[in-house]
Design a protein around this motif. Structure first.
Motif, PDB file in Angstrom:
ATOM      1  N   TYR A  62     -74.199  34.960 -85.825  1.00  0.00           N
ATOM      2  CA  TYR A  62     -73.632  35.660 -86.799  1.00  0.00           C
ATOM      3  C   TYR A  62     -75.648  35.838 -87.920  1.00  0.00           C
ATOM      4  O   TYR A  62     -75.477  36.515 -88.387  1.00  0.00           O
ATOM      5  CB  TYR A  62     -73.005  35.013 -88.209  1.00  0.00           C
ATOM      6  N   ASP A  67     -78.681  44.012 -88.608  1.00  0.00           N
ATOM      7  CA  ASP A  67     -78.008  45.298 -88.363  1.00  0.00           C
ATOM      8  C   ASP A  67     -76.715  45.257 -88.007  1.00  0.00           C
ATOM      9  O   ASP A  67     -75.617  45.989 -88.365  1.00  0.00           O
ATOM     10  CB  ASP A  67     -78.237  46.543 -87.403  1.00  0.00           C
ATOM     11  N   GLU A  68     -76.150  44.677 -87.392  1.00  0.00           N
ATOM     12  CA  GLU A  68     -74.335  44.449 -86.604  1.00  0.00           C
ATOM     13  C   GLU A  68     -73.722  43.344 -87.784  1.00  0.00           C
ATOM     14  O   GLU A  68     -72.708  43.834 -88.376  1.00  0.00           O
ATOM     15  CB  GLU A  68     -74.059  43.274 -85.861  1.00  0.00           C
ATOM     16  N   LYS A  69     -73.968  42.937 -89.261  1.00  0.00           N
ATOM     17  CA  LYS A  69     -73.777  42.042 -90.129  1.00  0.00           C
ATOM     18  C   LYS A  69     -72.755  43.532 -91.035  1.00  0.00           C
ATOM     19  O   LYS A  69     -73.249  44.568 -91.265  1.00  0.00           O
ATOM     20  CB  LYS A  69     -74.396  42.144 -90.867  1.00  0.00           C
ATOM     21  N   GLY A  70     -71.688  43.316 -91.064  1.00  0.00           N
ATOM     22  CA  GLY A  70     -71.285  44.113 -92.755  1.00  0.00           C
ATOM     23  C   GLY A  70     -69.958  44.760 -92.239  1.00  0.00           C
ATOM     24  O   GLY A  70     -69.154  45.042 -92.689  1.00  0.00           O
ATOM     25  N   GLU A  75     -67.170  39.884 -89.991  1.00  0.00           N
ATOM     26  CA  GLU A  75     -68.071  38.616 -91.586  1.00  0.00           C
ATOM     27  C   GLU A  75     -66.084  38.483 -91.353  1.00  0.00           C
ATOM     28  O   GLU A  75     -66.281  37.009 -92.353  1.00  0.00           O
ATOM     29  CB  GLU A  75     -67.218  39.816 -92.420  1.00  0.00           C
ATOM     30  N   ARG A 108     -66.882  33.593-100.149  1.00  0.00           N
ATOM     31  CA  ARG A 108     -66.670  34.443 -99.661  1.00  0.00           C
ATOM     32  C   ARG A 108     -65.448  35.620 -99.625  1.00  0.00           C
ATOM     33  O   ARG A 108     -65.720  36.525 -99.630  1.00  0.00           O
ATOM     34  CB  ARG A 108     -66.888  34.132 -97.619  1.00  0.00           C
ATOM     35  N   GLN A 112     -64.805  38.768-100.965  1.00  0.00           N
ATOM     36  CA  GLN A 112     -64.102  40.406 -99.997  1.00  0.00           C
ATOM     37  C   GLN A 112     -62.862  40.491-100.698  1.00  0.00           C
ATOM     38  O   GLN A 112     -61.903  41.546-100.195  1.00  0.00           O
ATOM     39  CB  GLN A 112     -63.787  39.617 -98.506  1.00  0.00           C
ATOM     40  N   LYS A 115     -63.551  43.550-106.292  1.00  0.00           N
ATOM     41  CA  LYS A 115     -64.785  43.642-106.633  1.00  0.00           C
ATOM     42  C   LYS A 115     -65.296  44.140-108.263  1.00  0.00           C
ATOM     43  O   LYS A 115     -64.192  44.328-109.341  1.00  0.00           O
ATOM     44  CB  LYS A 115     -64.494  44.981-105.487  1.00  0.00           C
TER      45      LYS A 115
END
Length: 226
Positions: A62, A67-70, A75, A108, A112, A115
């Motif tokens: 991880y 760039d694969e994060k998100g 996640e 985390r 998530q 907001k």
């Protein structure tokens, strides 16, 4: 499926003996999911060192995802990795590391779920099991309290109170019965009951602070009398 050989290749990668691209066609999500699942199996067999090593590989994958994060799945899988770390360290009788990963997991989950919009905190993701989240953070608070880290304990309990308040308001806006917007089972009454538990825990923390201050004062007075 994932064979022992493939898992061994990933462990070699973590040890610096192999290449992360040993299975280049396999999506990173599939690799991490396999590692998480295998770690549970080994932890259940009391092979905790191997379970932790598999989780370390998952965490490293991880970290290096770039760039694969998100992505939602990646996640979510990483949050699960952190949760399994907390469980494995708990089984290994290492409460400090278990609490460290529990704190990372709950943080985390919170980011998530809640907001900031228009200067106001709102519940955006209603899939969080808020009672389970509060239970885990209260466990953290109890750990910090027992370690004498009462400011950390108070911080945890304040976070629990804030989340209860947000979900209470959300339950009010969606109706007492829940069922709209994913608020099944979350009612004003259940949140108020949870808030009561949090306040009792806060009382324990404050009592601990007062006891410590009282003992320090008595010790000081005894020294002056001598």
């Amino acid at each position: 499926g994932w064979s022992a050989r493939k898992l061994a290749e990933l462990i070699s990668y973590r040890r610096g003996e192999g290449d992360s691209e040993s299975s280049p066609s396999v999506p990173i999500e599939e690799k991490i999911e396999a590692l998480n699942t295998a770690s549970i199996a080994f932890a259940n067999r009391e092979k905790l060192d191997l379970a932790l090593e598999l989780l370390e590989v998952a965490e490293l994958l991880y970290t290096n995802a770039g760039d694969e994060k998100g992505g939602a799945k990646l996640e979510s899988l990483h949050t699960s990795t952190l949760f399994f770390f907390a469980q494995a360290y708990g089984l290994k009788q290492n409460p400090r590391m278990s609490c460290l990963y529990c704190a990372r997991t709950t943080h985390r989950q919170l980011t998530q779920t809640v907001k900031l919009k228009g200067g106001e905190l709102i519940v955006e993701d209603t899939s969080l099991d808020v009672e389970d989240w509060v239970k885990n953070v209260m466990t953290l608070a109890n750990y910090y309290h027992n370690c004498g880290e009462r400011r950390q304990a108070e911080h945890c309990l304040s976070a629990c109170g804030a989340i209860c308040g947000l979900f209470t308001n959300a339950a009010k806006s969606f109706g007492e019965g829940g069922g709209r917007g994913g608020f099944d089972g979350i009612t004003v009454r259940s949140m108020e009951a949870l808030a009561g538990k949090i306040e009792r825990e806060k009382g324990e923390v404050y009592f601990g602070v007062l006891s410590t201050c009282s003992e320090a004062l008595l010790y000081k007075q005894a020294g002056m009398e001598k």
